[in-house]
Enzyme design. Structure first.
Site, mmCIF file in Angstrom:
data_model
loop_
_atom_site.group_PDB
_atom_site.id
_atom_site.type_symbol
_atom_site.label_atom_id
_atom_site.label_comp_id
_atom_site.label_asym_id
_atom_site.label_seq_id
_atom_site.Cartn_x
_atom_site.Cartn_y
_atom_site.Cartn_z
ATOM 1 N N ASN A 196 -4.258 4.041 -2.586
ATOM 2 C CA ASN A 196 -5.511 3.263 -1.832
ATOM 3 C C ASN A 196 -4.984 3.771 -0.113
ATOM 4 O O ASN A 196 -5.642 3.470 0.282
ATOM 5 C CB ASN A 196 -4.885 2.044 -1.825
ATOM 6 N N LYS A 197 -4.176 5.019 0.033
ATOM 7 C CA LYS A 197 -4.551 5.568 1.827
ATOM 8 C C LYS A 197 -5.621 6.482 1.386
ATOM 9 O O LYS A 197 -6.678 6.891 0.888
ATOM 10 C CB LYS A 197 -3.547 6.637 1.346
#
Length: 381
Positions: free
Chosen positions: A200-201
């Site tokens: 999710n970065k």
């Protein structure tokens, strides 16, 4: 469903991963591991980098390299993902929890107050008057990609001879535009910087992380510890307790491709943030929390603050979910987690306020204007 935050794979990912597979370099050895370390070091302007299996592994190694032991304490924020705190306990040390300020980052006023009023300088280091333990390190998290007050934090760490560890897992690409640390990236100002490339970065290696350090000797020790502390790989001689923390070549291949797109992704994230901000300015009851105006932030997550008491956070999240919009609240405050109830916390106030009144709204790089318009429409009710 409009997801909260998903990877954007629009570059050379398939080419580089296929190359790694075709050449048989799929484990922790291979050219892409070294290339990612080189490219990251060049991008950040550091003396090197060690890529790892996770940001948590980077935090664990940073604490070890900072000299933290089971006899010590580490000051940590309560408002952060728990992975910034748990590694303190891996070592057997104890966290001391600090409040947040209005940027959601660690409250420097309260931190300074704690260091002055609740601690005393000794020959062994700064001692907590209450517990008699030495404060060995401070962990600062750049929450949601927003640069913390590093000028103050670096000055406090230097004054009290405390190691400063930056949890930069959310802030790759954030850097100062002015001030003492102009053009320096988040993660490069403290003694150690820990990064994450989770799915999710802003860029991802699927799972993965990275460690940097000001002292190149400590960085190389971190590399040594991350590869099972091999002193003689052929004869299996190990003179220290090591860890299986290295990144695979396939993950690194993905990361090399992702890094090539990072600046483009940050530009998109900033544009989308300002699009939301303009739309929400006309709407009563909501506002986006600001980012540090002294920095070029990476705008990783967008924090929607609920200004009206009549707007219940959980009810709003349910309504958005029913309309196929994924959101999430701020993490449960760490000093209220079951395993940390007996640890010291210092006048936690604002963190409760923001925990109760903030949600994160969709912010993926591939978010469309139509997606954002729909989110705003549902928020209007």
């Amino acid at each position: 469903m409009i997801p909260l935050s998903v990877p954007c794979l629009m570059g050379n990912e398939m080419n580089y991963i296929a190359d790694a597979v075709l050449n048989g370099w799929v484990s922790t050895a291979g050219g892409y591991v070294k290339q990612l370390e080189h490219n990251m070091s060049k991008y950040l302007g550091t003396n090197g980098a060690v890529v790892l299996q996770s940001g948590t592994a980077a935090m664990h190694l940073a604490l070890i390299l900072a000299g933290v032991t089971h006899e010590d304490e580490v000051v940590v924020p309560t408002l952060t993902f728990i992975a910034a705190v748990n590694p303190v306990k891996y070592i057997g040390a104890e966290p001391v929890f600090m409040d947040c300020d209005d940027t959601l980052n660690i409250d420097c006023d309260k931190l300074e107050d704690f260091l002055i009023k609740e601690c005393i300088k000794t020959s062994l280091g700064l001692q907590n008057k209450l517990t008699k333990k030495i404060i060995k390190a401070i962990i600062v998290v750049h929450v949601f990609g927003n640069m913390a007050q590093m000028e103050r934090l670096r000055a406090l760490a230097d004054e009290y001879d405390i190691k400063l560890i930056e949890d930069t897992t959310e802030a790759l690409g954030t850097y100062y535009l002015k001030g003492t640390y102009q053009e320096q990236f988040a993660g490069t100002i403290g003694d150690f910087g820990a990064y994450s490339f989770n799915g999710n970065k802003i860029i991802t290696t699927g799972g993965g992380g990275m460690l940097i350090a000001k002292d190149i000797r400590l960085l190389e020790k971190g590399r040594y510890l991350s590869t099972q502390a091999k002193d003689d790989a052929l004869s299996y001689v190990h003179n220290d307790i090591g860890y299986n923390y290295r990144m695979t070549n396939m993950q690194a291949a993905l990361g090399v491709a992702q890094l090539e797109k990072l600046e483009e992704y940050i530009e998109i994230k900033a544009k989308n943030y300002h699009y939301y901000e303009k739309a929400l300015k006309e709407m009563e009851g909501y506002k986006l929390l600001k980012f540090n105006d002294k920095a070029r932030n990476n705008y990783w997550f967008y924090s929607l603050f609920l200004q009206k008491d009549s707007v219940n956070r959980d009810d709003l999240m349910s309504r958005l979910r029913e309309n196929q919009i994924e959101t999430r609240p701020i993490w449960k405050l760490n000093h209220t987690q079951k395993m940390y109830l007996n640890n010291q916390s210092y006048y936690i106030e604002k963190a409760f306020h923001y925990w109760k009144n903030v949600i994160n709204i969709p912010c993926s790089v591939n978010l469309s204007t139509e997606d954002m318009d729909y989110v705003v429409q549902i928020l209007k009710g």
